[in-house]
Write an enzyme that holds these catalytic residues in place. Sequence first.
Site, PDB file in Angstrom:
ATOM      1  N   HIS A   1      -8.635   7.251  -4.526  1.00  0.00           N
ATOM      2  CA  HIS A   1      -8.747   5.802  -4.767  1.00  0.00           C
ATOM      3  C   HIS A   1      -9.875   5.463  -5.736  1.00  0.00           C
ATOM      4  CE1 HIS A   1      -6.495   5.873  -0.970  1.00  0.00           C
ATOM      5  NE2 HIS A   1      -6.097   4.653  -1.263  1.00  0.00           N
TER       6      HIS A   1
ATOM      7  N   HIS B   1       0.831  -1.195   0.000  1.00  0.00           N
ATOM      8  CA  HIS B   1       0.000   0.000   0.000  1.00  0.00           C
ATOM      9  C   HIS B   1       0.869   1.250   0.000  1.00  0.00           C
ATOM     10  CE1 HIS B   1      -2.824   2.992   2.030  1.00  0.00           C
ATOM     11  NE2 HIS B   1      -3.344   2.730   0.852  1.00  0.00           N
TER      12      HIS B   1
ATOM     13  N   CYS C   1       8.087  21.109  -7.037  1.00  0.00           N
ATOM     14  CA  CYS C   1       7.628  19.727  -6.942  1.00  0.00           C
ATOM     15  C   CYS C   1       8.308  18.913  -8.045  1.00  0.00           C
ATOM     16  CB  CYS C   1       6.119  19.691  -7.110  1.00  0.00           C
ATOM     17  SG  CYS C   1       5.453  18.023  -7.200  1.00  0.00           S
TER      18      CYS C   1
ATOM     19  N   ARG D   1       1.328  21.400  -2.132  1.00  0.00           N
ATOM     20  CA  ARG D   1       1.564  19.991  -2.452  1.00  0.00           C
ATOM     21  C   ARG D   1       1.427  19.210  -1.150  1.00  0.00           C
ATOM     22  NH1 ARG D   1       1.007  15.392  -3.517  1.00  0.00           N
ATOM     23  NH2 ARG D   1       2.532  14.002  -4.517  1.00  0.00           N
TER      24      ARG D   1
ATOM     25  N   TYR E   1       9.599   9.285  -5.323  1.00  0.00           N
ATOM     26  CA  TYR E   1      10.449  10.310  -5.904  1.00  0.00           C
ATOM     27  C   TYR E   1      11.733   9.744  -6.477  1.00  0.00           C
ATOM     28  CZ  TYR E   1       6.978  13.381  -3.954  1.00  0.00           C
ATOM     29  OH  TYR E   1       5.790  13.997  -3.673  1.00  0.00           O
TER      30      TYR E   1
END
Lengths: 562, 562
Positions: free
Chosen positions: B147, B123, B271, B223, B405
């Site tokens: 989701h 998850h 970002c 963000r 990332y």
Amino acid sequence: MSNWKFRLQSAYATVTKGCRHVPHKPRDPRGISHSRLYHAKTFFTPLSRARAPQILVASSAAVAGIAALILSASSQRKALAESEPPQRLIRLHEIHQHNSTSDSYWVYHGTSVYDITEWVPNHPGGEVILRAVGGNIETYWNIFTIHQKQEVYDILEQYLIGQIDPRDLVEGKAPMDDVDDPFKADPQRSDTLVVRSERPCNAETPEDQLGTFITPSNQHYVRNHLWVPDVKDGDNHRLVVELTDGTEKEYSVAEIRNNFKHHTITATLQCSGNRRAHMTAEARATSGLQWDIGAISNTQWTGVRLRDILHDAGLSVDMLPEDAKHVQFVGAEAYGASVPAIKAVDRYGDVLLVFEMNGKPLMRDHGFPLRLLCPGHVAARSVKWLNRIVVSDEESWSQWQRRDYKCFGPNEGSKVDWDEATSIQETPVQSAITSITNISKNRLANSELAKVYGLEEDAVKVAGYAMSGGGRDIVRVDVSPDDGKTWRQACLIDDESKGSKAWSWKRWEIAFAKHDVAKHVVVKAIDESYNCQPESYEATYNFKGNLTTGWHRVRVSDDGGV
Amino acid sequence: MSNWKFRLQSAYATVTKGCRHVPHKPRDPRGISHSRLYHAKTFFTPLSRARAPQILVASSAAVAGIAALILSASSQRKALAESEPPQRLIRLHEIHQHNSTSDSYWVYHGTSVYDITEWVPNHPGGEVILRAVGGNIETYWNIFTIHQKQEVYDILEQYLIGQIDPRDLVEGKAPMDDVDDPFKADPQRSDTLVVRSERPCNAETPEDQLGTFITPSNQHYVRNHLWVPDVKDGDNHRLVVELTDGTEKEYSVAEIRNNFKHHTITATLQCSGNRRAHMTAEARATSGLQWDIGAISNTQWTGVRLRDILHDAGLSVDMLPEDAKHVQFVGAEAYGASVPAIKAVDRYGDVLLVFEMNGKPLMRDHGFPLRLLCPGHVAARSVKWLNRIVVSDEESWSQWQRRDYKCFGPNEGSKVDWDEATSIQETPVQSAITSITNISKNRLANSELAKVYGLEEDAVKVAGYAMSGGGRDIVRVDVSPDDGKTWRQACLIDDESKGSKAWSWKRWEIAFAKHDVAKHVVVKAIDESYNCQPESYEATYNFKGNLTTGWHRVRVSDDGGV
């Protein structure tokens, strides 16, 4: 002289004002390019400041820049020349009077006489040219053979003022001066090096040595701007360190070696011109030595931390004073460069004063008895035959700091404003293919490459190097067997590199099924800041051909080899 | 549980061995992808180590990665499901027993029941999902609306084991659990922000604010990976600092503000997904929020040096111990990340614990009362709502460090080996066009742009931002009025940026004669290590769409505007 200087400096002051905001500012009303004024300044001011020895100096890499710099003045000259062809006859003794002590500088070449006063400030080799004025320039060009090209002759022609009086000619020829050849003491070199220029010596590491992690010292590429200083007594060679307040401290190499902690790091040095020939071939003509992929080598360097020396000399290395912005270096042959003070004192910057390479004393070509090693930066900053360090609020005034090692836009010709561009320090991400070899399925069987890439047929193995500046590690190497259509990731070889950061090149290898390999194999590397190499050479084209990092494309011969 | 953990760790151990040399190693014999084992490890080990609060967590950016990770297991499952369609009827009380205290985890959705035990380790939101097991997953998906998409439903379907017994249905429906909505305390936001997702909130700085050097705080892009913690008493908010030997020191925000020297620096946060939409448009589909050019903002940050706090907590910041390689950070909502220790203690790294932005207390969206600011690095490392710092020999185990990332090769699909890739820290050179405007020759007359570019006719002014990672300054911005055929250098605006290095974006502007402007205007920037942006998006394509830095091409409308 002081008037000259004053005029130039005030002119320069007006030039720099607000230049950051105005990359393309109008030229000086007198039609003299800023670069000329600028370099006139570097010529009269800094060298005295840096106390550079008055010796013969010239820069191979810089010569090509002359034509551009001279243009504005030369056009005026040309007009003049055309209007009144100089038939004037000049006696030798008159020429001799226009030497370095005079305020106008004459030289002769063949039987022609030239007044180069206006041009002297632009000489890429600096004030050294004053050694030639008042006499026969040919003598020096026979030593610095790099001058023997049309573009240099053309520049000189702009300054013609007359002919030598026949009464001073012997059988129609003017006398040659007798000058000592500074290159005659250059060391013997391995004949496997790939020579790009003889005097000064510039030579590449041969391709078959680019696959080893540590380059054998005698196979390390050679990049000399001048001759090799002949230091007989290395231990007693002196290094002077000057701080911003003018205080100086002097060390012998023996003292440096005996009184400071030794550090060994593994670091790659790369010339800013490495792969320049590729930019020339894939984009347009570039000036300077046409290096292939061998102006790069990797070495274990041993020395003491510059940080420790500067601390000992009295610099507050943990809290740099406001005016300590750069650290300048001068070599025994008068080569000069500087690096940012932050790098010089960084605990993890690993900047060393080096006296050993690969466990043995420095070779003469690589700086014996003492050189700077500034890892992660272009090799041009790692000054060899070090004899002076100056902590300063400004960059080195040498033309190798302010001129040669800069880049410009793809659209910018050689008529650039040099002080607009930033000196190259850290280098961009780079990679090259050093070998392509066929491997039969039998030889490949059970090899690691076969496992990794799932190969069970005849294959082609591709290997090479990748590196980036600033100690940024290589995180990925993408290789294409079909000219960029598809990619796979190469294996990065875990060689042991000593040091705080990734200063060494990363060797990589990959294998493809032979039937998957098309005409061209291509490589591109990615560093840990996720910068990547440019696809085309045009995007990063600069007339100096510096920092060529376009994707390396290699044509595969029909038998699979390079 | 400990068995589980042991098995996973030993499996992981075999995986990492020699992986640097073998990017594409054979998969685990059991057919379980390394990533799954790997993340099972992150799930069971690190969170306990990092003492992360047991609260509701999910990651928007990460969700997309699920499908891939699950594949190996799901295929087995599918086979199972097809062979024996699960008609089994299950009572609600039975489902409730398979909660976080059980060793098998069930959930229901509609009237279907699923055993998600095998999937829980994957998850992307971490162990938070345990809050939902034993009950109705729908309830949580109504909160984490991210989701609610087919790819997530498909994953769940693989785990179907039966249907809820009709005796437990009310009018054919299963009961919904009553769960507190963690987003209801989110702050009010400026309605000029360009919202990309509501819950969690992700929103861009509007284009008309991208032209100002300092972004107004309420226009700073948002963000959020989760909800915004609602800290009532900022002064008493606690920060715990843990060293490698386990010793801890605790500070209140008031103590941090009152007992340490304040520093103000100007820094841009970007970002990793900024411009992701461009990669999707010009190359291929990418997962994650489809940001345009506004996931970037520039701010004056005030706080204390992390270096000073770590020193006060007992870390030898000038000579880091061997095992101090990373500094991990945990936010109040359980977001976690880390940065290299060398950066954390660098005197010139300017890493701050920040309590003010633009002279006012931090806004809640930006980390009130305390956040990390790691300038020169991707914004994802500047953890907000900071409540824990851990000096460690390893990176943060959070999925935001080990998963989201990272970048991969253009050829690599989502079935990647995550621990092969390097976490994004410093970012590559970047630029974007923020405005294109017509200027009549009258309005242009005597303007600086007119002088610089020698314009006397109607013109088109182009402006934008450029920046690079690691404090590397922007040295040149090349702009093309004709889709890359020709280039000119933009003026770089000399805004005052506080700090040891170039942490702020560089604003630039340029003007072209209107008749020189073709359909597309293009920009590329060059930083001081002479890295440049990639021409094509394909070259740096990665399925996560991270670090999109391809040349920004903007179509010019017929009236000359964007």
